[in-house]
Design an enzyme around this catalytic site. Sequence first.
Site: not given
Ligand code: SF4
Length: 468
Positions: A11, A37, A111-112, A244, A250, A390, A441, A444
Amino acid sequence: MAGSGGFREECGIVGVWGHPEASNLAYLALYALQHRGQESAGVVSTDGSSLWVHKGMGLVSDVFDQQVLARLRGSGAIGHVRYSTTGATHLRNAQPFVVGHRGGGLAIAHNGNLVNAHLLREELEGRGSLFQSTMDTEVIVHLMAASSRPSTRERLVEALSQVKGSYSLVLLTERGLLAARDPHGFRPLVMGRRQEAVVIASETCALDLIEAEFLREVEPGEILEVDSRGLRGYKAFRAEKHQCVFELIYFARPDSQVFSRNVYQVRKAMGRALAREHAVDADMVVPIPDSGVPAAIGYSQESGIPFELGLVRNHYVGRTFIEPREQIRHFGVKVKLNPVRGFMEGKRVILVDDSIVRGTTSRKLVNLVRQAGASQVHVRISSPPTIGSCYYGIDTPTREELIASCRPVEEVRDFIGADSLGYLSLEGIREAVGGKAGEFCMACFTDDYPVEVPLEKPVHQLSLFQEM
Ligand code: SF4
């Protein structure tokens, strides 16, 4: 390939305080955030005595017109564009979410994704709360309503101390605007000024569009408050950064500044690292437009192999595009991308993109380039293999659907039909984004989730309000 049916943006949010045309600015800023979004859009404004609301399904251009904007009065406004990550897709779940609160109004745009929302909701319902939507965001509002703290900011802090997961949010009352970012800083949130007005937005490209000056990021764990007494910042929670990394790979627009980094430069650095890690003899570097372009430029600059726009994207294929039936399904990818005729004939092509999700789109694209006459197709991906879903605000396929979660690289190469396949390593990503190891993070890619994730999808999200 992420942009072609894999990971989907979450979002976008905006907040404006202290400008006579606040709702117009919020509306314009939403245009800049449309990539985050496309399912619904909304703006809530205040003139100091009431909240004025307009929300609808579709793109910003579908939802607003001049009459609507004229009705959104006042010098404070918040806005939201949504791609649902929690809750079904329909108007009831469009944001900003508006409720009556302590004799006034309260609107929130989020957003989240809150990973413990279903547990909190069960608890709140047990105590008599009646929910209007299936959104996790509504939990924050109910927790605020249950708080006995004297001010809106303190009630927000108390509510946020109980939620887990990711949130960048803006909140509007008749008296002021609040903004908050979770202690991990999963999603971006920035602050700017346009003359005396304060502007909060998911990305700096929204500030650019309305000619607001970028001041700084809203820090992880910080709450900002702006009202007639001016702008104040509070360190509400201890920051533990896990931003993230996919925003940089991307999601965010390449012309944005995200997590204090220039997204375009980071993507080019990823492409350069990819060229060093996976060099191959070829005649041209071709991006999957638009998301693969900066990394392909980086790959080309590092390798000295010419960059060419061998595939052209049709920008007018909306979200309403219906995939054809199986017999003619291969037209689907051609609606979106078309090779420049005769251009790749007999050439060795390096195809660059940001990720491979299910592998099916990649297979179609490799096939498309071969049909266009390429003698070799080498696929290069500017991120590591995606092996996990995610839970922090990005809509992703299940782990089982992610091709790299169950197949080694050589099998993925075979499945997509490429002559060779190379992914950027984790070290390559870390080097390209810079900064301290661990402040991003990467769950993924690594399966190392910084916030404990739920074991299963909460049942009420699947069963409530399933409207057609
Ligand atoms: Fe981003 Fe992947 Fe972490 Fe989700 S899991 S917050 S898409 S890095």
